[in-house]
Write a protein that holds these residues in place. Structure first.
Motif, PDB file in Angstrom:
ATOM      1  N   VAL A 137       0.844  -1.191   0.000  1.00  0.00           N
ATOM      2  CA  VAL A 137       0.000   0.000   0.000  1.00  0.00           C
ATOM      3  C   VAL A 137       0.880   1.242   0.000  1.00  0.00           C
ATOM      4  O   VAL A 137       2.006   1.230   0.494  1.00  0.00           O
ATOM      5  N   SER A 138       0.341   2.315  -0.559  1.00  0.00           N
ATOM      6  CA  SER A 138       1.055   3.581  -0.566  1.00  0.00           C
ATOM      7  C   SER A 138       1.241   4.081   0.864  1.00  0.00           C
ATOM      8  O   SER A 138       0.330   3.993   1.693  1.00  0.00           O
ATOM      9  N   GLY A 150      -0.769  -2.545   5.874  1.00  0.00           N
ATOM     10  CA  GLY A 150      -0.060  -3.237   4.807  1.00  0.00           C
ATOM     11  C   GLY A 150       1.416  -2.916   4.785  1.00  0.00           C
ATOM     12  O   GLY A 150       1.956  -2.265   5.686  1.00  0.00           O
ATOM     13  N   ILE A 151       2.072  -3.381   3.754  1.00  0.00           N
ATOM     14  CA  ILE A 151       3.498  -3.164   3.537  1.00  0.00           C
ATOM     15  C   ILE A 151       3.660  -1.854   2.776  1.00  0.00           C
ATOM     16  O   ILE A 151       3.165  -1.713   1.654  1.00  0.00           O
ATOM     17  N   ALA A 152       4.336  -0.897   3.369  1.00  0.00           N
ATOM     18  CA  ALA A 152       4.415   0.445   2.798  1.00  0.00           C
ATOM     19  C   ALA A 152       5.287   0.486   1.554  1.00  0.00           C
ATOM     20  O   ALA A 152       6.370  -0.095   1.520  1.00  0.00           O
ATOM     21  N   VAL A 153       4.777   1.182   0.549  1.00  0.00           N
ATOM     22  CA  VAL A 153       5.551   1.496  -0.654  1.00  0.00           C
ATOM     23  C   VAL A 153       5.851   2.986  -0.596  1.00  0.00           C
ATOM     24  O   VAL A 153       4.941   3.813  -0.616  1.00  0.00           O
ATOM     25  N   PHE A 184      11.362   2.248   6.683  1.00  0.00           N
ATOM     26  CA  PHE A 184      10.541   1.177   6.127  1.00  0.00           C
ATOM     27  C   PHE A 184      11.405   0.210   5.329  1.00  0.00           C
ATOM     28  O   PHE A 184      12.370   0.613   4.669  1.00  0.00           O
ATOM     29  N   ALA A 185      11.045  -1.047   5.385  1.00  0.00           N
ATOM     30  CA  ALA A 185      11.763  -2.069   4.625  1.00  0.00           C
ATOM     31  C   ALA A 185      11.469  -1.940   3.139  1.00  0.00           C
ATOM     32  O   ALA A 185      10.454  -1.388   2.736  1.00  0.00           O
ATOM     33  N   ASN A 186      12.364  -2.440   2.325  1.00  0.00           N
ATOM     34  CA  ASN A 186      12.125  -2.508   0.890  1.00  0.00           C
ATOM     35  C   ASN A 186      10.877  -3.352   0.656  1.00  0.00           C
ATOM     36  O   ASN A 186      10.774  -4.478   1.159  1.00  0.00           O
ATOM     37  N   PRO A 187       9.887  -2.842  -0.094  1.00  0.00           N
ATOM     38  CA  PRO A 187       8.627  -3.590  -0.256  1.00  0.00           C
ATOM     39  C   PRO A 187       8.815  -4.944  -0.938  1.00  0.00           C
ATOM     40  O   PRO A 187       8.066  -5.887  -0.652  1.00  0.00           O
ATOM     41  N   VAL A 188       9.785  -5.056  -1.846  1.00  0.00           N
ATOM     42  CA  VAL A 188      10.044  -6.343  -2.494  1.00  0.00           C
ATOM     43  C   VAL A 188      10.539  -7.348  -1.461  1.00  0.00           C
ATOM     44  O   VAL A 188      10.076  -8.499  -1.409  1.00  0.00           O
TER      45      VAL A 188
END
Length: 367
Positions: free
Chosen positions: A81-82, A97-100, A116-120
């Motif tokens: 998610v953004s 969610g996982i932040a982009v 934040f972690a790398n989304p990939v």
């Protein structure tokens, strides 16, 4: 799973980390209240849990509520998610969610790269644990005759998992809204068959392999979602699907069938004429009671919807505005019900009928 926890190395439980229960509950309540029916159709109406991770790639048609729609088919699915949705006080309560994080987001919110972690990487960790991961490859939504350009994030995650030899199932979804900006409209989730991803060919580079995976994902999404030749074709396919759905058929499958005929320049299949929705006097009475009972919620939702910048965001604005109004108005209704139980209970019952029969009164010409 939050991206922050992934960065800090917090272990992910077997089966992956599901969405927060509060977000799942809110999605169920808002989706159930705002839409009339959300049906699952297609190759797998009730997707079974795979042995390994499952990557769900979905079309993006109706703004932020598309995530709520996907949760109907895959409860608890974790998504990319953004970061904008996780920074706003109200939206942070509505989404998880996982932040982009894009570069402009770092500048706008002053976010450090280590936050934040790398989304990939975070997405792959979710899949390695055997969880579900949702990605909208278009990145943003638009109500148009064809999808926005697909981004390669899903292909990168899939290629990473395949290179590790991990078990991965990829499922394409098409989200079909009969009327994306109308209250109490119908929605169908068209679930495609799991995609057979291309394996690495000989001395092929990672980039070339990833590109072939990306193309396979794009073709699978185009096969289950909107991809019409032009705006006129979209209108024709929508009209045909609406006629079929009114006769008891699947709107999504009829739309895809019409779209395929348009792409090959073949005449559309004949759709049986249907009887229009019928509104009884009691339906009108129920709708009047519903409007009376929920007037502040409907009014604020209407005003908020007017702030939307496009048709595909109207419903989300209405949901967000109506939610805030409901949190303030519901205690007042409960106090009134406590003080005048019999007349208020009668009003509640009539309003429930009006909420259920709303499409028969308000959508007779549109659906």
């Amino acid at each position: 799973m939050s991206a922050r926890s992934a960065e800090q190395g917090e272990p992910i439980p077997p089966g992956g980390r599901p969405l927060r229960w509060s977000v799942r509950l809110l999605a169920r309540l808002l989706r159930g209240f705002y839409f009339r029916h959300v049906h699952i159709v297609g190759a797998r109406q009730h997707p079974a849990q795979p042995r390994g991770g499952r990557l769900i790639v979905s079309s993006h048609r109706n703004g932020a509520i598309d995530g709520y729609t996907v949760l109907r088919a895959f409860p608890g699915v974790q998504g990319l998610v953004s970061v904008q949705l996780l920074q706003h006080p109200l939206l942070r309560w509505m989404f998880d969610g996982i932040a982009v994080v894009r570069e402009k987001d770092r500048q706008r919110y002053g976010i450090r790269r280590a936050t934040f972690a790398n989304p990939v990487d975070a997405g792959c960790a979710q899949l390695r644990a055997g969880g579900d991961l949702l990605i909208f490859p278009e990145g943003s939504s638009e109500w148009s005759h064809r999808p926005l350009p697909y981004q390669r994030g899903a292909a990168r995650i899939a290629r990473t998992m395949l290179a590790e030899g991990a078990s991965l199932e990829l499922v394409p979804l098409g989200l079909h809204y009969r009327a994306p900006d109308q209250f109490r409209s119908d929605v169908e989730i068209l679930v495609g068959a799991p995609l057979e991803l291309p394996t690495r060919a000989g001395e092929e580079t990672d980039r070339d392999w990833e590109w072939r995976i990306h193309q396979a994902i794009a073709e699978a999404l185009d096969a289950v979602s909107v991809n019409c030749p032009d705006p006129a074709g979209l209108a024709v396919a929508e009209a045909h699907a609406t006629t079929v759905a009114a006769s008891g058929g699947s709107y999504a499958q009829a739309f895809i069938d019409a779209q395929q005929h348009l792409q090959t320049h073949q005449p559309l299949p004949t759709a049986l004429p249907s009887q229009p929705m019928r509104a009884w006097p009691l339906d009108w009475l129920g709708v009047a009671a519903f409007v009376l009972l929920a007037a502040p919620v409907l009014l604020i939702g209407r005003i908020a919807g007017g702030k939307a910048d496009a048709r595909n965001t109207v419903s989300f604005f209405r949901m967000a505005g109506g939610l805030v109004a409901a949190l303030l108005w519901l205690p007042c209704l409960l106090l009134a019900t406590y003080g005048w139980p019999l007349p208020m209970l009668a009003l509640w019952c009539a309003a429930a009928l009006g909420w259920w029969r709303w499409p028969n009164v308000m959508h007779r010409n549109a659906q």
